[in-house]
Write a protein that holds these residues in place. Structure first.
Motif, mmCIF file in Angstrom:
data_model
loop_
_atom_site.group_PDB
_atom_site.id
_atom_site.type_symbol
_atom_site.label_atom_id
_atom_site.label_comp_id
_atom_site.label_asym_id
_atom_site.label_seq_id
_atom_site.Cartn_x
_atom_site.Cartn_y
_atom_site.Cartn_z
ATOM 1 N N LYS A 89 58.062 58.640 65.559
ATOM 2 C CA LYS A 89 57.718 57.325 65.443
ATOM 3 C C LYS A 89 57.298 56.824 63.942
ATOM 4 O O LYS A 89 57.441 55.806 63.377
ATOM 5 C CB LYS A 89 57.115 56.420 66.577
ATOM 6 C CG LYS A 89 58.143 56.629 67.908
ATOM 7 C CD LYS A 89 57.180 55.999 69.138
ATOM 8 C CE LYS A 89 57.865 56.040 70.404
ATOM 9 N NZ LYS A 89 57.210 55.601 71.667
ATOM 10 N N LYS A 90 56.036 57.727 63.817
ATOM 11 C CA LYS A 90 55.538 57.379 62.796
ATOM 12 C C LYS A 90 56.203 57.678 61.262
ATOM 13 O O LYS A 90 56.170 57.151 60.539
ATOM 14 C CB LYS A 90 54.198 58.195 62.847
ATOM 15 C CG LYS A 90 53.169 57.810 61.605
ATOM 16 C CD LYS A 90 51.783 58.720 61.634
ATOM 17 C CE LYS A 90 51.069 58.611 62.964
ATOM 18 N NZ LYS A 90 49.901 59.401 62.897
ATOM 19 N N THR A 91 56.950 58.792 61.504
ATOM 20 C CA THR A 91 57.905 59.389 60.556
ATOM 21 C C THR A 91 58.976 58.395 60.053
ATOM 22 O O THR A 91 58.940 57.934 58.892
ATOM 23 C CB THR A 91 58.505 60.544 60.793
ATOM 24 O OG1 THR A 91 57.508 61.543 61.066
ATOM 25 C CG2 THR A 91 59.637 61.027 59.869
ATOM 26 N N SER A 93 58.616 54.770 60.486
ATOM 27 C CA SER A 93 57.915 53.716 60.058
ATOM 28 C C SER A 93 57.707 54.027 58.675
ATOM 29 O O SER A 93 57.699 53.122 57.757
ATOM 30 C CB SER A 93 56.737 53.366 60.911
ATOM 31 O OG SER A 93 57.355 52.752 62.071
ATOM 32 N N VAL A 94 57.012 55.233 58.211
ATOM 33 C CA VAL A 94 56.556 55.419 57.056
ATOM 34 C C VAL A 94 57.550 55.582 56.139
ATOM 35 O O VAL A 94 57.636 55.003 54.958
ATOM 36 C CB VAL A 94 55.571 56.862 57.157
ATOM 37 C CG1 VAL A 94 55.496 57.300 55.529
ATOM 38 C CG2 VAL A 94 54.393 56.697 57.829
ATOM 39 N N SER A 97 59.262 52.280 55.041
ATOM 40 C CA SER A 97 58.186 51.572 54.211
ATOM 41 C C SER A 97 58.604 52.010 52.740
ATOM 42 O O SER A 97 58.738 51.338 51.675
ATOM 43 C CB SER A 97 56.740 51.885 54.628
ATOM 44 O OG SER A 97 56.440 51.108 55.809
ATOM 45 N N GLU A 219 62.158 55.165 68.307
ATOM 46 C CA GLU A 219 61.193 55.392 66.974
ATOM 47 C C GLU A 219 61.943 54.363 65.930
ATOM 48 O O GLU A 219 61.206 54.286 64.798
ATOM 49 C CB GLU A 219 61.329 56.838 66.474
ATOM 50 C CG GLU A 219 62.813 57.225 66.090
ATOM 51 C CD GLU A 219 63.502 57.764 67.339
ATOM 52 O OE1 GLU A 219 64.791 58.726 67.041
ATOM 53 O OE2 GLU A 219 63.143 57.569 68.511
ATOM 54 N N LYS A 223 57.216 49.745 62.586
ATOM 55 C CA LYS A 223 55.933 49.191 62.847
ATOM 56 C C LYS A 223 55.227 49.418 61.439
ATOM 57 O O LYS A 223 55.351 50.517 61.000
ATOM 58 C CB LYS A 223 54.958 49.672 64.013
ATOM 59 C CG LYS A 223 55.767 49.259 65.337
ATOM 60 C CD LYS A 223 54.842 50.072 66.700
ATOM 61 C CE LYS A 223 55.538 49.583 67.898
ATOM 62 N NZ LYS A 223 54.875 50.122 69.025
ATOM 63 N N LEU A 224 54.411 48.640 61.089
ATOM 64 C CA LEU A 224 53.571 49.000 59.656
ATOM 65 C C LEU A 224 52.603 49.842 59.932
ATOM 66 O O LEU A 224 51.721 49.833 60.884
ATOM 67 C CB LEU A 224 52.845 47.526 58.981
ATOM 68 C CG LEU A 224 52.346 47.591 57.800
ATOM 69 C CD1 LEU A 224 53.341 48.156 56.980
ATOM 70 C CD2 LEU A 224 51.703 46.319 57.522
ATOM 71 N N VAL A 225 52.719 50.956 59.373
ATOM 72 C CA VAL A 225 51.871 52.241 59.792
ATOM 73 C C VAL A 225 51.201 52.634 58.291
ATOM 74 O O VAL A 225 51.985 52.670 57.306
ATOM 75 C CB VAL A 225 52.750 53.329 60.210
ATOM 76 C CG1 VAL A 225 51.981 54.608 60.479
ATOM 77 C CG2 VAL A 225 53.189 52.970 61.648
ATOM 78 N N TRP A 226 49.969 52.969 58.296
ATOM 79 C CA TRP A 226 49.405 53.571 56.996
ATOM 80 C C TRP A 226 48.888 54.787 57.502
ATOM 81 O O TRP A 226 47.924 55.173 58.225
ATOM 82 C CB TRP A 226 48.394 52.606 56.474
ATOM 83 C CG TRP A 226 47.706 53.574 55.590
ATOM 84 C CD1 TRP A 226 46.231 53.928 55.383
ATOM 85 C CD2 TRP A 226 48.287 53.754 53.938
ATOM 86 N NE1 TRP A 226 45.905 54.441 54.095
ATOM 87 C CE2 TRP A 226 46.935 54.452 53.485
ATOM 88 C CE3 TRP A 226 49.308 53.718 53.420
ATOM 89 C CZ2 TRP A 226 47.250 54.945 52.067
ATOM 90 C CZ3 TRP A 226 49.679 53.920 52.316
ATOM 91 C CH2 TRP A 226 48.564 54.622 51.494
ATOM 92 N N ASP A 227 49.444 56.051 57.050
ATOM 93 C CA ASP A 227 49.098 57.329 57.428
ATOM 94 C C ASP A 227 48.926 58.092 56.044
ATOM 95 O O ASP A 227 49.959 58.321 55.433
ATOM 96 C CB ASP A 227 49.813 57.967 58.314
ATOM 97 C CG ASP A 227 49.581 59.214 58.739
ATOM 98 O OD1 ASP A 227 49.081 60.255 58.041
ATOM 99 O OD2 ASP A 227 49.342 59.531 59.742
#
Length: 496
Positions: A89-91, A93-94, A97, A219, A223-227
């Protein structure tokens, strides 16, 4: 036993996905062959050449999307191989972006540097400059829509739901056929109309892929994610892929511009036709690679090295076979086939198409090797060395043309660079992984050589003793029988 069972299950999945992608590619090929014939006839060689060289300027920016597409597919498949749903999921969104940032950057570049180049440096008849401007704008917007589709396509590939491509391709094929018929009846400038209608097709494709992914994959809901760590990892990985992807653009699009500078848009039309034929043929082997690549990454991520290497060796071999079985009859009967397909053959088109097919045949043996390199994540050495070799294609082609060489020399140079880079790849993979050059030669290269030699002998001699086109049906029958026998030799070599 469990590992063997998993391997068989993966093999069945690859076979099923390959069949679905074959259906997709057959449909696209048939539509493409028909539409190119009609569009070339309606637009004429000059306008068709203008469209391809102008759209090619926009395509040069695809090295940015190409690098990110490879990164997206690798990280999605790797997360799935590890069973990391949160990371998946994080992958997404990143990645999405990053694509938004890329779209903004490409738009700025296209409307400044790109537009300047089209206006002042391409060889375009003065009376067609206005049309060239508008098709350039349509190509820019089309490319932006295609770019934002990439993360969703990467998710589909990672999930191995290849049937989605078949369904969307039916819609795409119908729309492209509609474009052809509309082009024949709309009275306005045909070149501008063609660019606008192709933009509409790109918009519909993007919408369909996005709707499907948002509905079926959790996924794919952004979602706005900052990693910082993931951004850094993806950018670092994409940076070297960026270099590798840009090399591919230099090899094709910039050489296309060189041909425009030295020989004008008519030669660009011949080059465009040769690329259409090679893309149609290559699509079958690419379908196999698209079905196999996620499994290569997943088995590598799961540290199942034996199955991973087996997939790479067999994938290299059968990728070549799937291309060669279509390329050989075309190479032997190219003039006849192109004469049936097109009403008027542009200059150089027969030789251009034959040499382009030879180039993609040589390159096809490295497709799964490239995916193995991507799976490792250690691509700095690979991309710098292999990309550097392929990059030589542009300056060497320029020097050759400057010295008065014929237009087809750029393709001979491309074949030489492709062959050298293919040899270098296997030595780099030996350093990055447990890749065995000896096993690769035994399980892939030797069967490929045997199939190529024995499958070519009878059709070649038959072609030499019959008039053009007369022997084509019988020649194809013999060719198919050769392949049936020689595939058995290839399987035997795998087991010995």
């Amino acid at each position: 036993m469990p590992e063997n069972s998993t391997y068989k299950s993966n093999t069945k999945r690859i076979a099923k996905n390959t069949l679905m992608l074959y259906f997709r590619q057959i449909l696209i090929m048939l539509v493409s062959l028909y539409t190119v014939r009609v569009v070339l006839s309606v637009l004429g060689a000059t306008d068709y050449g203008i469209y391809n060289v102008v759209a090619g300027v926009v395509t040069m920016f695809s090295f940015l999307s190409g690098a990110m597409a490879t990164a997206s597919q690798r990280f999605f498949s790797f997360a799935m191989g590890k069973g990391d749903s949160a990371g998946l999921k994080k992958t997404f969104s990143v990645t999405l972006s990053i694509y938004v940032v890329l779209i903004i950057a490409i738009f700025i570049l296209a409307e400044t540097v790109g537009l300047w180049f089209v206006s002042y440096h391409l060889v375009i008849p003065p009376e067609r400059m206005t049309a060239a401007f508008w098709i350039y704008q349509a190509a820019v917007v089309s490319f932006m829509f295609t770019l934002i589709t990439t993360p969703y396509m990467a998710a589909i590939i990672a999930h191995e739901n290849m049937n989605v491509y078949a369904y969307v391709s039916i819609v795409e094929a119908v729309l492209k056929l509609a474009v052809v018929f509309a082009l024949m009846i709309i009275p306005q400038d045909k070149l501008i109309v063609y660019g606008a209608l192709m933009l509409f097709v790109a918009m519909v494709n993007t919408t369909l892929y996005r709707l499907y992914c948002r509905k079926h994959y959790e996924e794919c809901k952004f979602k706005l994610v900052w990693d910082k760590g993931m951004f850094k990892e993806i950018f670092s990985y994409s940076g070297w892929n960026l270099f590798g992807a840009s090399v591919g653009i230099f090899k094709n699009q910039l050489v296309n511009i060189l041909l425009n500078q030295f020989y004008g848009p008519v030669v660009n039309a011949a080059r465009a036709v040769s690329l259409q034929v090679s893309n149609a043929v290559t699509s079958f082997s690419q379908s196999f690679c698209s079905a196999m690549n996620p499994q290569i990454v997943k088995t590598y991520a799961a540290e199942n090295k034996k199955d991973c290497m087996d997939l790479v060796f067999k994938g290299s071999k059968f990728t070549f076979y799937l291309l060669f079985i279509f390329a050989l009859p075309l190479i032997l009967e190219m003039h006849y086939v192109l004469s049936l397909w097109l009403k008027n053959l542009p200059d150089f088109v027969v030789l251009f198409t034959i040499l382009t097919l030879v180039d993609v045949l040589v390159d096809s043996m490295s497709r799964t090797i490239i995916m193995l390199a991507q799976a490792t994540g250690k691509i700095k050495l690979y991309q710098s060395v292999v990309g550097g070799i392929l990059l030589l294609n542009l300056p060497v082609s320029y020097i050759a043309l400057k010295l008065g060489a014929e237009a087809y020399c750029v393709l001979i140079i491309a074949i030489a660079m492709t062959l050298i880079s293919s040899i270098v790849r296997v030595f780099i993979l030996r350093r990055l992984t447990e890749f065995s050059i000896l096993d690769f030669i035994k399980k892939a290269i030797i069967p490929i050589i045997l199939v190529t030699l024995f499958a070519s002998i009878l059709p070649y001699f038959a072609r030499e003793h019959f008039d053009e086109g007369f022997f084509t049906p019988l020649h194809n029958v013999f060719n198919q029988r050769d392949f049936d026998k020689l595939f058995c030799i290839a399987f035997w070599c795998d087991k010995t």
